[in-house]
Structures are given as C-alpha cells and as structure tokens.
Design an enzyme around this catalytic site. Sequence first.
Site, PDB file in Angstrom:
ATOM      1  N   TYR A   1       0.852  -1.197   0.000  1.00  0.00           N
ATOM      2  CA  TYR A   1       0.000   0.000   0.000  1.00  0.00           C
ATOM      3  C   TYR A   1       0.881   1.238   0.000  1.00  0.00           C
ATOM      4  O   TYR A   1       1.794   1.350   0.823  1.00  0.00           O
ATOM      5  CB  TYR A   1      -0.898   0.020   1.238  1.00  0.00           C
ATOM      6  CG  TYR A   1      -2.340  -0.272   0.912  1.00  0.00           C
ATOM      7  CD1 TYR A   1      -3.018   0.531  -0.011  1.00  0.00           C
ATOM      8  CD2 TYR A   1      -3.022  -1.329   1.491  1.00  0.00           C
ATOM      9  CE1 TYR A   1      -4.343   0.270  -0.331  1.00  0.00           C
ATOM     10  CE2 TYR A   1      -4.349  -1.598   1.170  1.00  0.00           C
ATOM     11  CZ  TYR A   1      -5.007  -0.786   0.255  1.00  0.00           C
ATOM     12  OH  TYR A   1      -6.308  -1.038  -0.072  1.00  0.00           O
TER      13      TYR A   1
ATOM     14  N   GLU B   1      -0.389   4.814  -0.457  1.00  0.00           N
ATOM     15  CA  GLU B   1      -1.153   6.060  -0.617  1.00  0.00           C
ATOM     16  C   GLU B   1      -0.242   7.271  -0.503  1.00  0.00           C
ATOM     17  O   GLU B   1       0.601   7.330   0.405  1.00  0.00           O
ATOM     18  CB  GLU B   1      -2.237   6.196   0.457  1.00  0.00           C
ATOM     19  CG  GLU B   1      -3.449   5.344   0.200  1.00  0.00           C
ATOM     20  CD  GLU B   1      -3.491   4.156   1.120  1.00  0.00           C
ATOM     21  OE1 GLU B   1      -2.388   3.659   1.485  1.00  0.00           O
ATOM     22  OE2 GLU B   1      -4.595   3.724   1.463  1.00  0.00           O
TER      23      GLU B   1
ATOM     24  N   ASP C   1      -7.325  13.548 -25.023  1.00  0.00           N
ATOM     25  CA  ASP C   1      -7.422  12.152 -24.572  1.00  0.00           C
ATOM     26  C   ASP C   1      -6.846  11.317 -25.717  1.00  0.00           C
ATOM     27  O   ASP C   1      -7.495  11.101 -26.736  1.00  0.00           O
ATOM     28  CB  ASP C   1      -8.892  11.806 -24.312  1.00  0.00           C
ATOM     29  CG  ASP C   1      -9.091  10.340 -23.953  1.00  0.00           C
ATOM     30  OD1 ASP C   1      -8.156   9.543 -24.137  1.00  0.00           O
ATOM     31  OD2 ASP C   1     -10.191   9.997 -23.494  1.00  0.00           O
TER      32      ASP C   1
ATOM     33  N   THR D   1      -4.624   5.860 -21.712  1.00  0.00           N
ATOM     34  CA  THR D   1      -4.385   4.541 -21.139  1.00  0.00           C
ATOM     35  C   THR D   1      -2.962   4.157 -21.544  1.00  0.00           C
ATOM     36  O   THR D   1      -2.374   4.775 -22.434  1.00  0.00           O
ATOM     37  CB  THR D   1      -5.341   3.478 -21.712  1.00  0.00           C
ATOM     38  OG1 THR D   1      -5.341   3.592 -23.135  1.00  0.00           O
ATOM     39  CG2 THR D   1      -6.758   3.659 -21.196  1.00  0.00           C
TER      40      THR D   1
ATOM     41  N   LYS E   1      -2.830   0.354 -24.922  1.00  0.00           N
ATOM     42  CA  LYS E   1      -3.271   0.214 -26.321  1.00  0.00           C
ATOM     43  C   LYS E   1      -2.021   0.280 -27.219  1.00  0.00           C
ATOM     44  O   LYS E   1      -1.155  -0.580 -27.102  1.00  0.00           O
ATOM     45  CB  LYS E   1      -4.313   1.279 -26.639  1.00  0.00           C
ATOM     46  CG  LYS E   1      -5.583   1.148 -25.765  1.00  0.00           C
ATOM     47  CD  LYS E   1      -6.662   2.110 -26.196  1.00  0.00           C
ATOM     48  CE  LYS E   1      -7.957   1.906 -25.442  1.00  0.00           C
ATOM     49  NZ  LYS E   1      -8.023   2.623 -24.153  1.00  0.00           N
TER      50      LYS E   1
ATOM     51  N   ARG F   1      -2.230  -2.706 -18.348  1.00  0.00           N
ATOM     52  CA  ARG F   1      -3.501  -2.001 -18.201  1.00  0.00           C
ATOM     53  C   ARG F   1      -3.297  -0.883 -17.198  1.00  0.00           C
ATOM     54  O   ARG F   1      -2.826  -1.109 -16.080  1.00  0.00           O
ATOM     55  CB  ARG F   1      -4.592  -2.940 -17.711  1.00  0.00           C
ATOM     56  CG  ARG F   1      -4.815  -4.123 -18.635  1.00  0.00           C
ATOM     57  CD  ARG F   1      -6.176  -4.703 -18.466  1.00  0.00           C
ATOM     58  NE  ARG F   1      -7.159  -3.889 -19.134  1.00  0.00           N
ATOM     59  CZ  ARG F   1      -7.449  -3.984 -20.427  1.00  0.00           C
ATOM     60  NH1 ARG F   1      -6.847  -4.856 -21.194  1.00  0.00           N
ATOM     61  NH2 ARG F   1      -8.364  -3.197 -20.957  1.00  0.00           N
TER      62      ARG F   1
HETATM   63  N1  DSN Z   1     -12.781  -0.010 -24.344  1.00  0.00           N
HETATM   64  C1  DSN Z   1     -11.833   0.927 -24.892  1.00  0.00           C
HETATM   65  C2  DSN Z   1     -11.796   0.844 -26.365  1.00  0.00           C
HETATM   66  O1  DSN Z   1     -11.776  -0.243 -26.862  1.00  0.00           O
HETATM   67  O2  DSN Z   1     -11.787   1.873 -27.037  1.00  0.00           O
HETATM   68  C3  DSN Z   1     -12.027   2.328 -24.455  1.00  0.00           C
HETATM   69  O3  DSN Z   1     -12.529   2.424 -23.182  1.00  0.00           O
END
Ligand code: DSN
Length: 423
Positions: free
Chosen positions: A56, A58, A203, A230, A233, A239
């Site tokens: 932990y 924080e 974003d 994120t 991707k 993740r």
């Molecule tokens: N689920 C993601 C996507 O595939 O675009 C975005 O949240």
Amino acid sequence: MEHEDLDFIKKEDEEIYKAISGEEKRQKETINLIPSENYVSRAVRQASGSVLSNKYSEGYPGKRYYSGQEFTDSVERIAIERATKLFGCKYANVQPLSGDPANIATYFALADKGDTILAMDLSHGGHLTHGHSGFALSKIFKFVHYKMKNINTGEIDYDKLLSLAREHKPKIIVAGFSAYTRELDYEKFVTISREVGAYAMADIAHIAGMIAGDALPNPFDAGFDIITTTTHKSLRGPRGGLILIRKSKELAEKIDKAVFPGIQGGPHMNMIAAKAICFKEALQPEFQEYTKQILKNAKAIEEVLKKRNIRMIAGGTSNHMILTDVHSSFGVTGKEAQEILESIGITVNMNVIADDERSAKDPSGIRFGTPAVTTRGLKEKECELIANLMLDALENKNDENKKQKIADEVGELSKQFPIPDSF
Ligand code: DSN
C-alpha cells in the site's frame, strides 16, 4: 509468447489455471485487430505480477502514509521521469488505474460541479467518459458535444466547435476519441480553448503509442495543457492510465490531489512498475519503427477496403483505426460481423457509426486497428491478406466450407507470427 509458468496456479486453482491457459492459447491462435488491444512484453507481465502487488503506497514519492516505501518510491519516480521524457512534458501522474479514472480525475481537477465540458459526440467517435448519458459524471458536469462536419472525410466541424465554445463557455475542451479515424487539428483546439478560457485537454488513449513513437503529432507541441491516456493500447504497456501536464506546476498539483485522495486510494505499484518498463521500451528507437509500421499496416488494410468498395466512416484512416459500415456494405449488423469474423479466428469489435440508426448493442459498424498484429511482426503484405480474408468471410457468411478454408488460412498465419516476449 513463451508458455507462462503457471505451475503454482495449477496446483492451487485448477479452474482459473484452465481459463488462463485457454486465453493464452486463444491469443496465440487468433489474429487480433481490436484497436485497443496489444501484447505486452514478458518483462511487463512479470512486473504486473510482482511482489509490488503486496504494498500500500497512498500518497506520492517521499509523501506516503505508510512506511516501507524505499522501493515503491523509486519505482514511481522512475515511471514519472520516463513518462515526461517520452511525451515531452514537465509533470506526470502515473497512478490512474485506467483511462476512465484518468479522465475523471482530470475533470474534477479542472472543473467544478455544474461546469461545462465540450467533447466529441459519442456516435462520431467520442468515448463514454466524454459525456455518455450513463457516465456517472454526466450528473455532475454538463457535457456539450461537437461532431464531424463531413462523415465521408472525417473533417471536424470546427466552426460549430467554436460557436459551442463561445455559447457554453466550457471549463475544458476535450480533443480525443475512441472511434475516430482521422487526425485532429490541435492548433485549432488550442486557439478556441484560449479564446474562451478553457483548458485544452487531449485524450490520446488510442494513439499514445503513435505519439510516443513520433508517428503522429504530439498535442503538447500545439500548446495543450493536459493529456490523458491509457497505457495498454498502442503504447503496448500494462492495463493502466496516465495523466501528463505540459508545464503548469499548479495544474500538476491539482491533478495529484484529484487522483489521490480525490478518486483513488492506494496506487497499484505493480502496475506502475510495469508502466515504467513500458515507457523504457517506448523510448527505444525500435518503438518508433513499430509505430510507423502500425500506420503502414492500417493503410494496407484501408487500400483493400477501398478497392473492394467497402464503406469506411471518414473515408479511411490517418491514425490506424478503421471504422466500417458493415450494415450497408454486407447487410449484416456489427454484432453479426464480429461473430462471423471470430468464427474464422479474427477478433474485431462492433461499434456504432456516425449517427447510427442501430443501437450500441447491435450497431452498424465494426472497428479495427493494427497495433497488435504489428507487434506480431505482420507487415503490409500480410495485412492485405487479412483484409481480403475478412471481406471474403463476410461476403460468404452462409458458406461454411469457404469459411472453414479461410479459418485455416488465418490459423496458418497466426502460427507463422508468434507473439514475441520482447521487442
Ligand atoms: N474499451 C476501450 C476501447 O476499446 O476503445 C475504451 O474504453
């Protein structure tokens, strides 16, 4: 991808062992065109499952609430340093658990209850966190949406964006998407934001890798204040989420507070270590080659679709994502197309198209992209083949023999391109 050492899980929990092994096999034996998915390195997988999971932490490095932070502090500092280097900015918060919390924290940091946020319309490519009616923060902030002006070219209606900004005086203007296939004019977003006194937020979840690898422009170069993304991707990390702040210390402090204690408790230090490894990988020259190849591969698929007269929203792709209207092109719904393609070993995802008359649960489109296949080493030639196989399967949806032959070819291709453990 080397077979994971799952001996302990096998001994402890046979059911979960079977599920993980099954997923490993599925990933090896299918071709993945879901644009938001990728394959991480073995080092990233190891960090994700490391002992850091036990801790932990924080707070932030040097300012934690629990003792025993010598190594977690080091992990988080390294992750921050690499993230800022990778994206050319001064500050980073590496704690968001994923893209949604990254956006949520940013909204809370920059806007107050009742304030307006101007973002892309959902059916024109925006994300749930850009103001879907079911998104929890739609009860707190007022979301207003801009759209494409021309669905066939993807051009954004910047005049409307400007008039909406002047009318609603948003606190934040979001340039970003989850199903938009062209580049945004970042300079225009910044000019409009400055005129109305809004923060310019990008974003970049789907194109973070492309920006890190210099295959696409960086919104910070146009003067954006803040970027969310994120890490799993096109960036090819674990993740997780990430917030980047171009230069304002005051803004960075607001973001830190909004993440913790604002919306999260203890950060997942195992995932922060995995993010740090991903940033290191993305800082290597090979990563630039990788992201350029993602685009080349997407263009190869686009070319086949054009030749075979398949309707693409926005007319094609400039950022690797492709959105096709399978309902008008093949007389199948997005859900049916997704199932047909899964049956031949290719995964894609159904998606609404601009102003879709069908529902999100069974829309008119499918969305696909090339980060995952590019990680496997496929080049333009193989991507053309995949595109043709997909279209053949959709055209021959009722011919089981033909589909079986296509599935065999897809299986062969998967075998020829194993998932790598390092890059
Ligand atoms: N689920 C993601 C996507 O595939 O675009 C975005 O949240």
